[in-house]
Design a protein around this motif. Structure first.
Motif, PDB file in Angstrom:
ATOM      1  N   VAL A   1      27.935  17.240 -53.537  1.00 39.23           N
ATOM      2  CA  VAL A   1      26.898  17.957 -54.279  1.00 39.23           C
ATOM      3  C   VAL A   1      26.581  19.292 -53.607  1.00 39.23           C
ATOM      4  N   ILE A   2      26.728  19.361 -52.295  1.00 44.88           N
ATOM      5  CA  ILE A   2      26.559  20.633 -51.583  1.00 44.88           C
ATOM      6  C   ILE A   2      27.569  21.650 -52.095  1.00 44.88           C
ATOM      7  N   GLU A   3      28.819  21.210 -52.205  1.00 46.75           N
ATOM      8  CA  GLU A   3      29.881  22.103 -52.666  1.00 46.75           C
ATOM      9  C   GLU A   3      29.744  22.426 -54.146  1.00 46.75           C
ATOM     10  N   ALA A   4      29.443  21.411 -54.953  1.00 48.07           N
ATOM     11  CA  ALA A   4      29.361  21.614 -56.400  1.00 48.07           C
ATOM     12  C   ALA A   4      28.249  22.577 -56.770  1.00 48.07           C
ATOM     13  N   ARG A   5      27.155  22.546 -56.032  1.00 50.87           N
ATOM     14  CA  ARG A   5      25.998  23.398 -56.328  1.00 50.87           C
ATOM     15  C   ARG A   5      26.012  24.705 -55.539  1.00 50.87           C
ATOM     16  N   GLY A   6      27.003  24.887 -54.674  1.00 58.25           N
ATOM     17  CA  GLY A   6      27.076  26.117 -53.892  1.00 58.25           C
ATOM     18  C   GLY A   6      25.845  26.349 -53.042  1.00 58.25           C
ATOM     19  N   MET A   7      25.374  25.309 -52.397  1.00 61.17           N
ATOM     20  CA  MET A   7      24.141  25.414 -51.615  1.00 61.17           C
ATOM     21  C   MET A   7      24.329  26.302 -50.389  1.00 61.17           C
ATOM     22  N   LEU A   8      23.282  27.022 -50.042  1.00 61.52           N
ATOM     23  CA  LEU A   8      23.220  27.752 -48.782  1.00 61.52           C
ATOM     24  C   LEU A   8      22.622  26.806 -47.752  1.00 61.52           C
ATOM     25  N   GLU A   9      23.404  26.436 -46.746  1.00 62.75           N
ATOM     26  CA  GLU A   9      22.932  25.514 -45.717  1.00 62.75           C
ATOM     27  C   GLU A   9      22.260  26.307 -44.595  1.00 62.75           C
ATOM     28  N   VAL A  10      21.018  25.935 -44.282  1.00 64.56           N
ATOM     29  CA  VAL A  10      20.214  26.679 -43.311  1.00 64.56           C
ATOM     30  C   VAL A  10      19.595  25.714 -42.309  1.00 64.56           C
ATOM     31  N   SER A  11      19.648  26.088 -41.042  1.00 63.26           N
ATOM     32  CA  SER A  11      19.053  25.294 -39.968  1.00 63.26           C
ATOM     33  C   SER A  11      17.858  26.022 -39.365  1.00 63.26           C
ATOM     34  N   ALA A  12      16.807  25.269 -39.075  1.00 64.40           N
ATOM     35  CA  ALA A  12      15.629  25.854 -38.426  1.00 64.40           C
ATOM     36  C   ALA A  12      15.826  25.997 -36.924  1.00 64.40           C
ATOM     37  N   GLY A  13      16.849  25.389 -36.367  1.00 62.53           N
ATOM     38  CA  GLY A  13      17.090  25.491 -34.931  1.00 62.53           C
ATOM     39  C   GLY A  13      17.990  24.374 -34.453  1.00 62.53           C
ATOM     40  N   ASP A  14      18.334  24.422 -33.171  1.00 59.33           N
ATOM     41  CA  ASP A  14      19.259  23.448 -32.594  1.00 59.33           C
ATOM     42  C   ASP A  14      18.503  22.210 -32.127  1.00 59.33           C
TER      43      ASP A  14
END
Length: 247
Positions: A123-136
């Motif tokens: 679903v990440i790929e199908a929807r073209g999501m922008l993956e974002v992290s708040a930190g490590d």
């Protein structure tokens, strides 16, 4: 046009949360931005409102189902057309001020807050999501990261902050430097004096001192930001005297 935040979450009661207070809360009441928290469980199709299942290949934990999430994403994007779909995950691009500025200048955001072991990759790929992290680091879910991202964006919206220059002069401002130290009254406290230059009334000297302090703090505390700053400085067009041109 009101900047719209649409949140996909299993815990819609977490929003607006602290964003209903202070600057963000005032801006919310003034309709400079709006928030719409949608319950992902509302898109489940079984009597138990199931949103997760065991991972293929085995392993601990559960994974959020692609069919349920896809239906939720479709509904959220229909409510907030044109807004990027952002999935908050530790494996995403690190959230920085450049991305915050980019998101704050658009129509808004659709934020997917994951839980459990994560989200089905399809679903990440199908929807073209922008993956974002708040930190490590790892959180129990995407909701705290969503609050952080929204706070950073909302404060940059027109009319939210009192001073136009305040957003540019603080940490991670236009030049990517950490902020210089701040002082206020009394001028002497516990035998510690405010630096004389700040009491001089000489605005050019104050500006030079603040710049030097910002550079020193960035160089010592965040060498990664300092290296990026130096690269940006070298990439800027040079003036006739050979120095980088002012932005």
């Amino acid at each position: 046009m009101t900047w719209q935040a649409t949140i996909l979450t299993l815990f819609p009661e977490m929003f607006p949360g602290p964003l209903g207070l202070s600057l963000a809360g005032k801006a919310l009441r003034e309709q400079r931005w709006a928030v719409d928290a949608m319950d992902i469980r509302g898109f489940a199709t079984d009597r138990y409102r199931t949103v997760d299942d065991t991972p293929f290949g085995g392993g601990a934990g559960m994974v959020m189902r692609p069919d349920v999430l896809d239906a939720a994403c479709a509904a959220a994007q229909a409510r907030n057309p044109g807004a990027p779909l952002v999935y908050l995950t530790p494996r995403g691009r690190l959230l920085d001020q450049a991305l915050v500025r980019e998101l704050s200048t658009g129509p808004g955001v659709v934020l997917l807050c994951g839980r459990y072991e994560g989200v089905d990759q399809r679903v990440i790929e199908a929807r073209g999501m922008l993956e974002v992290s708040a930190g490590d680091f790892v959180l129990s879910g995407g909701e705290p990261a969503a609050l952080l991202l929204l706070d950073a964006c909302v404060r940059l919206l027109p009319g939210v902050m009192g001073g136009v220059a305040s957003g540019a002069e603080e940490s991670h401002g236009a030049e990517g430097l950490l902020e210089y130290p701040h002082y206020t009254r009394p001028a002497e406290w516990q035998a510690r004096r405010v630096p004389d230059v700040l009491l001089s009334g000489h605005h050019a000297e104050v500006a030079r001192w603040r710049r030097a302090e910002a550079e020193a703090a960035t160089r010592m505390r965040r060498p990664d930001l300092w290296d990026k700053h130096l690269r940006n400085e070298l990439a800027r067009p040079a003036r006739l005297d050979g120095h980088p041109a002012a932005a």
